[in-house]
Design a protein around this motif. Sequence first.
Motif, short mmCIF file in Angstrom:
data_model
loop_
_atom_site.label_atom_id
_atom_site.label_comp_id
_atom_site.label_asym_id
_atom_site.label_seq_id
_atom_site.Cartn_x
_atom_site.Cartn_y
_atom_site.Cartn_z
N GLY A 7 -4.49 -14.07 -17.55
CA GLY A 7 -3.26 -13.90 -16.78
C GLY A 7 -3.36 -12.98 -15.58
O GLY A 7 -2.36 -12.72 -14.91
N VAL A 8 -4.55 -12.46 -15.31
CA VAL A 8 -4.68 -11.54 -14.17
C VAL A 8 -4.94 -12.29 -12.85
O VAL A 8 -4.96 -11.69 -11.78
CB VAL A 8 -5.77 -10.47 -14.38
CG1 VAL A 8 -5.41 -9.55 -15.52
CG2 VAL A 8 -7.14 -11.11 -14.60
N GLY A 9 -5.15 -13.59 -12.95
CA GLY A 9 -5.33 -14.38 -11.73
C GLY A 9 -6.75 -14.86 -11.48
O GLY A 9 -7.11 -15.16 -10.35
N LYS A 10 -7.52 -14.97 -12.56
CA LYS A 10 -8.91 -15.44 -12.43
C LYS A 10 -8.95 -16.84 -11.79
O LYS A 10 -9.70 -17.09 -10.84
CB LYS A 10 -9.50 -15.45 -13.83
CG LYS A 10 -10.96 -15.69 -13.95
CD LYS A 10 -11.43 -15.45 -15.38
CE LYS A 10 -10.74 -16.23 -16.46
NZ LYS A 10 -9.63 -15.70 -17.14
N SER A 11 -8.11 -17.75 -12.31
CA SER A 11 -8.11 -19.12 -11.77
C SER A 11 -7.61 -19.13 -10.33
O SER A 11 -8.15 -19.84 -9.48
CB SER A 11 -7.20 -20.04 -12.61
OG SER A 11 -7.53 -19.92 -13.95
N THR A 12 -6.58 -18.33 -10.06
CA THR A 12 -6.01 -18.29 -8.71
C THR A 12 -7.05 -17.75 -7.72
O THR A 12 -7.22 -18.30 -6.62
CB THR A 12 -4.74 -17.40 -8.69
OG1 THR A 12 -3.88 -17.84 -9.74
CG2 THR A 12 -4.02 -17.47 -7.37
N ASN A 42 -6.06 -8.22 -7.86
CA ASN A 42 -5.02 -9.23 -7.63
C ASN A 42 -3.66 -8.60 -7.96
O ASN A 42 -3.58 -7.60 -8.66
CB ASN A 42 -5.27 -10.46 -8.51
CG ASN A 42 -4.33 -11.60 -8.17
OD1 ASN A 42 -3.84 -11.73 -7.05
ND2 ASN A 42 -4.05 -12.44 -9.15
N MET A 43 -2.61 -9.19 -7.43
CA MET A 43 -1.23 -8.73 -7.66
C MET A 43 -1.07 -7.27 -7.22
O MET A 43 -0.40 -6.48 -7.86
CB MET A 43 -0.82 -8.90 -9.13
CG MET A 43 -1.03 -10.31 -9.64
SD MET A 43 -0.35 -10.55 -11.27
CE MET A 43 -1.03 -12.16 -11.72
N PRO A 98 -2.17 -9.49 -2.58
CA PRO A 98 -0.82 -9.39 -3.13
C PRO A 98 -0.35 -10.72 -3.71
O PRO A 98 -0.95 -11.77 -3.44
CB PRO A 98 0.03 -9.01 -1.91
CG PRO A 98 -0.73 -9.51 -0.73
CD PRO A 98 -2.18 -9.53 -1.11
N MET A 99 0.70 -10.65 -4.49
CA MET A 99 1.34 -11.88 -4.99
C MET A 99 2.21 -12.43 -3.88
O MET A 99 2.98 -11.69 -3.27
CB MET A 99 2.26 -11.57 -6.17
CG MET A 99 1.55 -11.24 -7.42
SD MET A 99 2.72 -11.24 -8.77
CE MET A 99 2.69 -12.96 -9.24
N ASP A 100 2.07 -13.70 -3.63
CA ASP A 100 2.88 -14.33 -2.60
C ASP A 100 3.51 -15.59 -3.19
O ASP A 100 2.77 -16.49 -3.63
CB ASP A 100 2.00 -14.67 -1.38
CG ASP A 100 2.82 -15.21 -0.23
OD1 ASP A 100 3.98 -15.59 -0.45
OD2 ASP A 100 2.29 -15.25 0.90
N THR A 107 2.06 -19.26 -5.05
CA THR A 107 2.45 -19.85 -6.34
C THR A 107 2.93 -21.28 -6.10
O THR A 107 2.58 -22.21 -6.84
CB THR A 107 3.57 -19.03 -7.00
OG1 THR A 107 3.28 -17.64 -6.83
CG2 THR A 107 3.69 -19.33 -8.48
#
Length: 294
Positions: free
Chosen positions: A71-76, A216-217, A253-255, A259
Motif C-alpha cells: 500500500g505504499v505505492g510500489k506498483s504506482t 511516495n505520498m 506527492p499524491m496527485d 490516481t
Amino acid sequence: MMNSPENNEDEEKLAECPASSEEAGRSSVCEGCPGQTLCRMQGGPDPDQEIIDVRMGAIKHKILILSGKGGVGKSTVAYLLSLALAKCQSSKVGVVDLDICGPSIPKLLGVENQPIIQTPYGWKPLVSPNGDIKVMSVASLLDSDKTSVIFRGPRKTDTPPGTSDEHMSIVKLLKNAKPDGAVLVTTPQEVAMATMRKELSFCKKMGVTVLGLVENMSGLVCPCCKETTEIFPGSGVASLAESYGVPVLGSIPMDPMITECCESGRDPMENYPESPTVRSMMGISNHLISLINR
Ligand code: ADP
C-alpha cells in the motif's frame, strides 16, 4: 522470517504445504500441485534457473522495485518509473509484475483483459497502448479480474508480494542475472520507515545494491490550486538514507490526477506533464539512469 537462517527456509516452506501436515499427509494432496518438483528437490536449484539466466542475461539493466509493506505505492512507482524511463531515453522498457496477491500493473499500463499468447519460446509479453512498454503479470494469466490466485508452499515463494521469504526467492533466482539493484519505496510515516529499515537490512544481507529510496505520498497536490501540502507526519527519508549510506532518488506527492490515470489507463506523462508527481518522477528516472550507467 526476515532473520531466519537460510537453512530454515525450506522447512518453513514445507510447513506451509498441506501435504507436510499429518492430517493431510496423503499422496493425493500433491496431485496436480505445481510445486511438486520443487517439493521433491527441497531447496535444490530451481528447474527453470538456466532459462531464467539466459533470458534475463539478454536484458541490459534490471531494477527491482521493492517495499517493506503493501500500500505504499510500489506498483504506482513501478508504473510511473516505466513510463518515465521510456520517455527519458526512448529505451526499451519491460515490467514484470511479481505481485500474485493484488497484481495491478496490467490495469495501470492499459493492457488489462488482453490474453497472453503462448509461443514456442514461452509467453509473449503484452505491449502498452503507446507501444513503449512490455508487460508480464500473473493478472494477465487469469480468466477474469475476479479470479484470484491461490498458491501455497514452494510455488508461492516463487513470486513476491511483500514478505522477506518471497523477496529471498526472487533475489536468489536473479542472482546470476546480476540486477543493477533495487529501488525501495516508502511513505513518510514512521510505521513505513520502520519496515524500510528491515528492507534495507535485507538488501544488505542478500547482497542487493540499493540504488536509492523513493518517498511516495510525500504530500498531497491540491486539485484546485495545485499547491502541495504535507499530510503525513514523519521525519522524512533523508536521515534514514544517510544512516544506511544510500541516496534518496526523490519524493513524489499524491496527485488525484495520477490516481485517475491509474484507474483509467491514461498516460499521466502525456496528459498531465505539469503534475508535480510526474515532474518528480522524471527527475527520479534521470537520477536512476545516471546511477546505472556509471
Ligand atoms: P502497493 O503496490 O505498494 O501495494 P499501490 O501502488 O497499489 O501500492 O498504491 C496504493 C493506492 O494508492 C493505489 O490506489 C494508487 O493509485 C494510490 N497511489 C499511490 N501513490 C500515489 C501517488 N503518488 N499519487 C496518487 N495516488 C497514488
